[in-house]
Design an enzyme around this catalytic site. Structure first.
Site, PDB file in Angstrom:
ATOM      1  N   CYS A   1      61.696 -46.564   1.782  1.00 20.90           N
ATOM      2  CA  CYS A   1      62.861 -47.406   1.569  1.00 20.90           C
ATOM      3  C   CYS A   1      62.872 -48.556   2.561  1.00 20.90           C
ATOM      4  O   CYS A   1      62.238 -48.496   3.618  1.00 20.90           O
ATOM      5  CB  CYS A   1      64.160 -46.606   1.726  1.00 20.90           C
ATOM      6  SG  CYS A   1      64.347 -45.264   0.537  1.00 20.90           S
TER       7      CYS A   1
ATOM      8  N   TYR B   1      49.698 -48.331   6.131  1.00 22.27           N
ATOM      9  CA  TYR B   1      49.949 -48.584   4.713  1.00 22.27           C
ATOM     10  C   TYR B   1      51.297 -49.205   4.425  1.00 22.27           C
ATOM     11  O   TYR B   1      51.403 -50.126   3.629  1.00 22.27           O
ATOM     12  CB  TYR B   1      49.823 -47.269   3.929  1.00 22.27           C
ATOM     13  CG  TYR B   1      49.915 -47.463   2.434  1.00 22.27           C
ATOM     14  CD1 TYR B   1      48.778 -47.628   1.665  1.00 22.27           C
ATOM     15  CD2 TYR B   1      51.145 -47.522   1.788  1.00 22.27           C
ATOM     16  CE1 TYR B   1      48.852 -47.828   0.300  1.00 22.27           C
ATOM     17  CE2 TYR B   1      51.242 -47.726   0.427  1.00 22.27           C
ATOM     18  CZ  TYR B   1      50.090 -47.880  -0.318  1.00 22.27           C
ATOM     19  OH  TYR B   1      50.163 -48.095  -1.663  1.00 22.27           O
TER      20      TYR B   1
ATOM     21  N   GLY C   1      60.055 -50.261  -1.510  1.00 29.61           N
ATOM     22  CA  GLY C   1      60.702 -49.491  -2.564  1.00 29.61           C
ATOM     23  C   GLY C   1      60.944 -50.327  -3.788  1.00 29.61           C
ATOM     24  O   GLY C   1      61.448 -51.444  -3.678  1.00 29.61           O
TER      25      GLY C   1
ATOM     26  N   ASP D   1      39.145 -48.916   1.854  1.00 31.20           N
ATOM     27  CA  ASP D   1      40.533 -48.694   1.446  1.00 31.20           C
ATOM     28  C   ASP D   1      41.339 -48.325   2.676  1.00 31.20           C
ATOM     29  O   ASP D   1      40.802 -47.751   3.644  1.00 31.20           O
ATOM     30  CB  ASP D   1      40.626 -47.582   0.402  1.00 31.20           C
ATOM     31  CG  ASP D   1      41.875 -47.722  -0.473  1.00 31.20           C
ATOM     32  OD1 ASP D   1      42.684 -48.631  -0.205  1.00 31.20           O
ATOM     33  OD2 ASP D   1      42.039 -46.930  -1.419  1.00 31.20           O
ATOM     34  N   ASP D   2      42.647 -48.639   2.659  1.00 27.92           N
ATOM     35  CA  ASP D   2      43.467 -48.323   3.822  1.00 27.92           C
ATOM     36  C   ASP D   2      43.686 -46.828   3.967  1.00 27.92           C
ATOM     37  O   ASP D   2      43.811 -46.310   5.076  1.00 27.92           O
ATOM     38  CB  ASP D   2      44.802 -49.073   3.777  1.00 27.92           C
ATOM     39  CG  ASP D   2      45.476 -48.976   2.422  1.00 27.92           C
ATOM     40  OD1 ASP D   2      45.221 -48.003   1.699  1.00 27.92           O
ATOM     41  OD2 ASP D   2      46.250 -49.888   2.075  1.00 27.92           O
TER      42      ASP D   2
ATOM     43  N   ASN E   1      66.988 -45.223   5.634  1.00 26.80           N
ATOM     44  CA  ASN E   1      65.543 -45.146   5.447  1.00 26.80           C
ATOM     45  C   ASN E   1      65.030 -43.951   6.228  1.00 26.80           C
ATOM     46  O   ASN E   1      65.251 -43.848   7.432  1.00 26.80           O
ATOM     47  CB  ASN E   1      64.867 -46.431   5.945  1.00 26.80           C
ATOM     48  CG  ASN E   1      63.350 -46.337   5.908  1.00 26.80           C
ATOM     49  OD1 ASN E   1      62.790 -45.650   5.061  1.00 26.80           O
ATOM     50  ND2 ASN E   1      62.692 -47.014   6.825  1.00 26.80           N
ATOM     51  N   GLY E   2      64.352 -43.049   5.549  1.00 31.16           N
ATOM     52  CA  GLY E   2      63.832 -41.848   6.194  1.00 31.16           C
ATOM     53  C   GLY E   2      64.074 -40.633   5.333  1.00 31.16           C
ATOM     54  O   GLY E   2      64.279 -40.738   4.122  1.00 31.16           O
TER      55      GLY E   2
END
Length: 649
Positions: free
Chosen positions: A125, A394, A152, A500-501, A226-227
């Site tokens: 989020c 990421y 998000g 790729d990450d 957020n979390g």
């Protein structure tokens, strides 16, 4: 499955002039869902027995045409029900027998929701709050949300206030779609507000669980979060019992609503202590109540939470959990009327709206910006900064700075460390190619350190929206090729190293390897900037169960075989942590739980993780090597509302 269940409404008239409305589950082939559904109904209905069985008798061939939209749960509007001619395309001379469910049974136990597919990337989020002295804050909140859209994409919400009234609107969808109506935006008046973009990590993707959440008592509090809380069940039990101040009723399964009500409950208690012990004036101590409530709430709550709140009579409130697992950054803008403030998940949101980064909100800190614009700060819990390292790999944008660590520099550092391991493998490589978009910084650094050409061989289609309905495996696999296209002119006859990450479930990567081979690559090697993901991230990233991960229970060589590559190398956990330390030596520990299984809050064990899996988190998802693609088959199709009217409080 090959069939889907839809609700059909059949209006059957009685001879007495009344009508019986039958709601029936009808199983139909997916291939016919895009056509109108026609059913035969009789004028005569007999009710048999107290168990509520109803049958349509044979005799009449008049039918009721029900127009339904394919593969959705949207109800047919009354205008969609028509009476066609006696020449029906569906004729059954024996009539149509309809058996209703037994009395007391619930329809939703018999009717499956249509499956929706969505790309399965780790997401969470994003939150932002802005205080201005003059003018409306709605446009700047909108612009800030656009800069946080990567955090998000399921829903967006906003609430603004002039401190007399609150204007709220939230809905499923992208920011640009949710707030596309100019009349809606014009109605979001007020010089202070908060806004949220969501990818559900606890609860569901229902629009009801979009944020912000609101309680009208005490004071009137809006909150965004957020979390992810890890003791939600325990907190919910307390709130629903006499141990809470008002035996609170919760409307959703969201942990954010739990968090809001825990805070509100503690504000009530602080108010009562004021009256019963010191006899203070509650109207003059509202800010102190918030600080006291925040301190108590932080002792009760476990998990990750960075929060913003609007509290009537107090102001804009921000607080961050004692471990600082999720980011929260403070920005300032100087004006002739004084400083204006912005607080957001990432400081990449500041630039477009003219704010400058001041600092990170400290772990265990609460900041209150009063209704007059005065900033107050208090450390209400002992800080133990342990940020989630997956943010830097990421989740965060490369132009953000989190906990004094530039995300872009962190990703370059990962590339340098990974290049050393690649050199030791001795692979014969012709080119380095990133998997767009997050792996570019690492891939650029690897190419520079190894002296191997860097090429963009995978082209991403940025105009493909989310794919909601994918009726078969062939179409699901096709969606990969719609979003990524491998260029033969780059790969033909080459030994390729794809960067790729991170490789989480491996479903996307296995198909990319196949695409690159089909584009003519002689050999395809893989390098991941992150270590193998073997454990769920329970602190707010949507990758919850162990069985989903391609690395679960497999060696590196076995993973390589599953992905279909000629070679595979991962970043080590030690190099990952060292990269963070080198950029901010003040951070003693990072949360790398998805890589090493060590959860910083200390309340996560095998029993907790087993409960997550038993609750169905990750159900229906697959990893590479199984019949799957990069599409998630677990989420129901969304039903965005057409009405866009903000709620006023």
């Amino acid at each position: 499955s090959a069939s889907s269940c839809c609700l059909r409404l059949i209006s059957v008239p009685f001879t007495s002039g009344f009508a019986l409305l039958l709601v029936c589950p009808i199983i139909v082939s997916r291939s016919t869902l895009d056509t109108s559904c026609k059913m035969l109904a009789n004028k005569q209905v007999s009710l048999q027995g107290r168990q509520g069985k109803a049958f349509v008798k044979a005799g009449s061939r008049r039918s009721v045409a029900i127009t339904c939209q394919a593969a959705t749960l949207r109800r047919c509007s009354p205008s969609a029900i028509t009476m066609p001619s006696t020449s029906s395309s569906f004729v059954n001379s024996a009539g149509l027998k309809l058996q209703m469910l037994r009395q007391g049974a619930r329809m939703n136990r018999s009717v499956k929701q249509t499956t929706a597919y969505k790309r399965m990337d780790p997401r969470m989020c994003g939150i932002i709050g802005i205080y201005k002295h003059d003018g409306n804050v709605n446009v700047e909140l909108y612009e800030g949300l656009l800069m946080l859209q990567h955090r998000g994409q399921d829903s967006a919400g906003m609430v603004t206030t002039d401190w007399e009234k609150f204007k709220e609107f939230k809905e499923n969808g992208l920011v640009k779609d949710v707030f596309a109506d100019q009349r809606l935006m014009d109605s979001m008046m007020g010089s202070c507000g908060i806004a949220h973009v969501r990818y559900p990590t606890a609860g569901s993707s229902s629009a009801q669980e979009a944020q912000p959440f609101f309680v009208n008592s005490p004071l009137g509090i809006y909150l965004i979060h957020n979390g992810n809380l890890t003791n939600t069940a325990e907190m919910r039990e307390i709130l629903n019992s006499s141990r809470s101040f008002f035996n609170r009723h919760l409307r959703t399964d969201s942990d954010s609503e739990v968090l809001l009500n825990v805070l509100a409950d503690e504000v009530h208690r602080a108010h009562q202590r004021c009256l019963q012990t010191t006899g203070c004036d509650p109207n003059r101590n509202k800010t102190e109540f918030l600080f006291e409530a925040g301190a108590t709430a932080m002792r009760l709550l476990k998990g990750a939470y960075s929060c913003l709140s609007l509290v009537k009579g107090v102001g804009l409130v921000a607080f961050r959990d004692p471990f600082g697992i999720r980011p929260l950054v403070l920005g300032r803008r100087a004006t002739p009327n004084g400083d204006e403030w912005c607080i957001a998940s990432e400081d990449c949101a500041f630039g477009p709206i003219g704010f400058e980064r001041v600092r990170d909100v400290s772990p265990g800190e609460m900041i209150i910006i009063s209704q007059e614009g005065k900033l107050l700060s208090r450390q209400i819990a002992q800080p133990q900064l342990t940020p989630c390292i997956f943010e830097y790999i990421y989740l965060a944008r490369p132009d953000s700075v989190l906990n004094k660590i530039p995300v872009y520099n962190f990703q370059l550092g990962l590339g340098s460390r990974l290049a050393k391991g690649i050199r030791e493998r001795g692979w014969d490589l012709d080119l380095i190619c990133p998997v767009p978009d997050g792996s570019r910084p690492s891939a650029i650094q690897i190419a520079a350190d190894l002296g191997i050409p860097y090429r963009e061989g995978l082209v991403k289609n940025r105009y493909v929206g989310r794919t909601f309905i994918m009726p078969d495996q062939r179409l699901r696999e096709m969606s990969v090729r719609r979003k990524l296209n491998a260029m033969p002119v780059v790969f033909e006859g080459k030994n390729v190293l794809l960067i790729d990450d991170s490789i989480v479930r491996g479903t996307t990567m296995s198909q990319i390897v196949s695409m690159v081979r089909n584009a003519g690559a002689r050999k395809v090697y893989l390098a991941s900037s992150a270590p193998p993901v073997r454990y769920p991230n329970v602190y707010g990233v949507d990758m919850p169960t162990r069985k989903e991960f391609v690395a679960h229970g497999l060696t590196e060589q076995q993973i390589c075989e599953v992905l279909g590559a000629d070679g595979l190398i991962y970043q080590t956990v030690e190099d990952l942590i060292e990269c963070g330390h080198s950029l901010n030596p003040e951070i003693d520990h990072f949360d790398a739980s998805c890589f090493d299984g060590r959860y910083v809050t200390g309340d996560i064990d095998d029993e907790y993780l087993a409960r997550l899996e038993a609750q169905g988190r990750g159900a229906g998802r697959n990893r590479a090597g199984q019949k799957a693609s990069l599409l998630d088959q677990s989420a129901p199709a969304g039903m965005p509302s057409n009405a866009k009217q903000p709620a006023s409080v």
